[in-house]
Design a protein around this motif. Structure first.
Motif, PDB file in Angstrom:
ATOM      1  N   ASP A 109      63.027 -74.538  74.701  1.00 43.84           N
ATOM      2  CA  ASP A 109      63.608 -73.206  74.500  1.00 43.84           C
ATOM      3  C   ASP A 109      64.249 -73.211  73.111  1.00 43.84           C
ATOM      4  OD1 ASP A 109      65.548 -71.169  74.297  1.00 43.84           O
ATOM      5  OD2 ASP A 109      65.692 -71.013  76.470  1.00 43.84           O
ATOM      6  N   LEU A 110      63.595 -72.558  72.156  1.00 43.85           N
ATOM      7  CA  LEU A 110      64.039 -72.656  70.763  1.00 43.85           C
ATOM      8  C   LEU A 110      64.247 -71.279  70.162  1.00 43.85           C
ATOM      9  CD1 LEU A 110      61.426 -75.308  69.604  1.00 43.85           C
ATOM     10  CD2 LEU A 110      63.740 -75.730  70.423  1.00 43.85           C
ATOM     11  N   ASP A 111      64.980 -71.243  69.056  1.00 39.57           N
ATOM     12  CA  ASP A 111      65.027 -69.975  68.341  1.00 39.57           C
ATOM     13  C   ASP A 111      63.662 -69.778  67.666  1.00 39.57           C
ATOM     14  OD1 ASP A 111      65.234 -71.553  65.955  1.00 39.57           O
ATOM     15  OD2 ASP A 111      66.144 -69.827  64.989  1.00 39.57           O
TER      16      ASP A 111
ATOM     17  N   ARG B 174      77.425 -76.827  69.095  1.00 35.14           N
ATOM     18  CA  ARG B 174      78.194 -75.825  69.847  1.00 35.14           C
ATOM     19  C   ARG B 174      78.985 -76.512  70.962  1.00 35.14           C
ATOM     20  NH1 ARG B 174      77.051 -74.375  74.691  1.00 35.14           N
ATOM     21  NH2 ARG B 174      74.907 -73.827  75.191  1.00 35.14           N
TER      22      ARG B 174
ATOM     23  N   VAL C 191      71.888 -71.345  64.126  1.00 35.44           N
ATOM     24  CA  VAL C 191      71.532 -70.140  64.886  1.00 35.44           C
ATOM     25  C   VAL C 191      72.613 -69.078  64.662  1.00 35.44           C
ATOM     26  CG1 VAL C 191      71.004 -69.196  67.177  1.00 35.44           C
ATOM     27  CG2 VAL C 191      70.110 -71.429  66.521  1.00 35.44           C
TER      28      VAL C 191
ATOM     29  N   LYS D 280      63.840 -64.168  78.252  1.00 39.90           N
ATOM     30  CA  LYS D 280      63.073 -65.425  78.269  1.00 39.90           C
ATOM     31  C   LYS D 280      63.674 -66.446  79.228  1.00 39.90           C
ATOM     32  CE  LYS D 280      65.291 -67.602  74.317  1.00 39.90           C
ATOM     33  NZ  LYS D 280      65.271 -68.625  73.315  1.00 39.90           N
TER      34      LYS D 280
ATOM     35  N   GLN E 221      68.020 -75.722  63.166  1.00 39.92           N
ATOM     36  CA  GLN E 221      68.377 -74.389  62.680  1.00 39.92           C
ATOM     37  C   GLN E 221      69.860 -74.150  62.877  1.00 39.92           C
ATOM     38  OE1 GLN E 221      66.396 -71.824  61.339  1.00 39.92           O
ATOM     39  NE2 GLN E 221      64.622 -73.198  61.418  1.00 39.92           N
TER      40      GLN E 221
ATOM     41  N   TYR F  47      71.491 -76.443  65.917  1.00 42.85           N
ATOM     42  CA  TYR F  47      70.676 -76.861  67.048  1.00 42.85           C
ATOM     43  C   TYR F  47      69.475 -77.618  66.492  1.00 42.85           C
ATOM     44  CZ  TYR F  47      73.139 -73.247  69.758  1.00 42.85           C
ATOM     45  OH  TYR F  47      74.092 -72.482  70.378  1.00 42.85           O
ATOM     46  N   GLY F  48      69.109 -78.723  67.115  1.00 43.37           N
ATOM     47  CA  GLY F  48      67.966 -79.461  66.606  1.00 43.37           C
ATOM     48  C   GLY F  48      67.170 -80.148  67.702  1.00 43.37           C
ATOM     49  N   THR F  49      65.876 -80.275  67.437  1.00 37.21           N
ATOM     50  CA  THR F  49      64.953 -80.904  68.380  1.00 37.21           C
ATOM     51  C   THR F  49      64.802 -82.378  68.043  1.00 37.21           C
ATOM     52  OG1 THR F  49      63.751 -78.803  68.473  1.00 37.21           O
ATOM     53  CG2 THR F  49      62.624 -80.755  69.343  1.00 37.21           C
TER      54      THR F  49
ATOM     55  N   GLY G  22      62.564 -72.094  64.807  1.00 46.60           N
ATOM     56  CA  GLY G  22      62.412 -73.447  65.349  1.00 46.60           C
ATOM     57  C   GLY G  22      61.093 -73.579  66.097  1.00 46.60           C
TER      58      GLY G  22
ATOM     59  N   TYR H 180      72.173 -80.096  76.862  1.00 47.47           N
ATOM     60  CA  TYR H 180      72.154 -80.489  75.439  1.00 47.47           C
ATOM     61  C   TYR H 180      72.810 -81.857  75.316  1.00 47.47           C
ATOM     62  CZ  TYR H 180      71.365 -75.636  73.845  1.00 47.47           C
ATOM     63  OH  TYR H 180      70.833 -74.400  73.605  1.00 47.47           O
TER      64      TYR H 180
ATOM     65  N   SER I  76      67.988 -80.683  73.487  1.00 46.54           N
ATOM     66  CA  SER I  76      68.254 -80.662  72.045  1.00 46.54           C
ATOM     67  C   SER I  76      69.649 -81.201  71.746  1.00 46.54           C
ATOM     68  CB  SER I  76      68.195 -79.215  71.539  1.00 46.54           C
ATOM     69  OG  SER I  76      66.905 -78.682  71.676  1.00 46.54           O
TER      70      SER I  76
ATOM     71  N   LYS J 274      74.895 -67.580  67.202  1.00 37.31           N
ATOM     72  CA  LYS J 274      75.781 -68.496  67.916  1.00 37.31           C
ATOM     73  C   LYS J 274      76.836 -69.038  66.955  1.00 37.31           C
ATOM     74  CE  LYS J 274      73.435 -68.073  71.642  1.00 37.31           C
ATOM     75  NZ  LYS J 274      73.951 -67.645  72.931  1.00 37.31           N
TER      76      LYS J 274
ATOM     77  N   ARG K 281      79.645 -75.591  77.452  1.00 34.34           N
ATOM     78  CA  ARG K 281      80.189 -74.626  78.419  1.00 34.34           C
ATOM     79  C   ARG K 281      80.526 -75.380  79.701  1.00 34.34           C
ATOM     80  NH1 ARG K 281      75.060 -71.125  77.038  1.00 34.34           N
ATOM     81  NH2 ARG K 281      75.729 -70.199  75.076  1.00 34.34           N
TER      82      ARG K 281
ATOM     83  N   GLU L 138      62.967 -80.521  63.818  1.00 32.11           N
ATOM     84  CA  GLU L 138      63.391 -79.287  63.164  1.00 32.11           C
ATOM     85  C   GLU L 138      64.822 -79.053  63.556  1.00 32.11           C
ATOM     86  OE1 GLU L 138      64.277 -76.129  64.802  1.00 32.11           O
ATOM     87  OE2 GLU L 138      64.320 -77.287  66.649  1.00 32.11           O
TER      88      GLU L 138
END
Ligand code: 5GP
Length: 194
Positions: free
Chosen positions: A105-107, A42, A77, A19, A75, A85-87, A110, A54, A38, A80, A45, A73
């Motif tokens: 780009d969501l799980d 985490r 993840v 994706k 989640q 992770y949240g929107t 989500g 992020y 989001s 990970k 990087r 929302e």
């Protein structure tokens, strides 16, 4: 060009579906689509930029935002290390109000939840790998997961594929160019109304 209302383009798919590659190609082709940023717990990087990839926040801060209703929302993840992770509601609402298109780009869960929260303003696209074997091969080639992690991912695939049927569209990524073209066609129809 006629001004459109802002749309949320929700993209999800199992890891190994490719994706990310499709998203990058699409965003290059449609520069007026912006990436939805989001919040996550985490660690950042090296190449990532705060506020661009992020908003990197602590667990305590994340929970505060949940309590204050700032997330559409969120989640944990699993793949990970259980990071959150949240929107951001404000991010989405600002974009929609100003007529901007956003790619999220969501799980998978989500993605389903954002679609439920914004049914009229969103289009959800699920990227499917062509086969289980193809995913396993991609994960092995990528080299970021050990054999145990790959096994866990593979065991989750049937459930993920099932959830993917709740998306507005499914794109099978067996040929990358074809998948990108299909994605573009969906945008032309549902986002740009051409
Ligand atoms: P990564 O840590 O590799 O950037 O992303 C891990 C996973 O979290 C990806 O599958 C990504 O789609 C998902 N993700 C990123 N942001 C959000 C979010 O705000 N909500 C949900 N539910 N998943 C997210």
């Amino acid at each position: 060009m006629m001004r459109n209302n802002g749309k949320l383009i929700i993209v999800a798919g199992p890891s190994g579906s490719g994706k990310g590659t499709i998203e990058n190609a699409v965003m290059e082709r449609f520069p007026d689509i912006h990436f939805s940023v989001s919040v996550t717990t985490r660690p950042r990087r090296k190449y990532e930029i705060e506020g661009e990839h992020y908003y990197f926040i602590s667990k305590a801060e994340f929970h505060k935002r949940i309590e204050q209703g700032e997330l559409v929302e969120w989640q944990e993840v699993y793949s990970k290390n259980g990071h959150l992770y949240g929107t951001l509601r404000s991010y989405i609402d600002n974009a929609l109000e100003t007529g901007q298109h956003l790619l999220l780009d969501l799980d998978i869960k989500g993605g389903i939840n954002v679609k439920k929260a914004y049914p009229e303003s969103s289009v959800s696209i699920f990227i499917e790998p062509p086969s289980l074997e193809a995913v396993e091969q991609r994960l092995i080639n990528r080299g970021t997961d050990n054999p145990d992690q790959i096994k866990i991912r593979m065991e989750r695939m049937p459930e993920e594929m099932e959830l993917g049927q709740q998306f507005d569209y499914q794109i099978v990524n067996s040929d990358l160019n074809e998948a990108i073209n299909r994605f573009k066609k969906i945008l032309e129809k549902d986002v740009y109304h051409q």
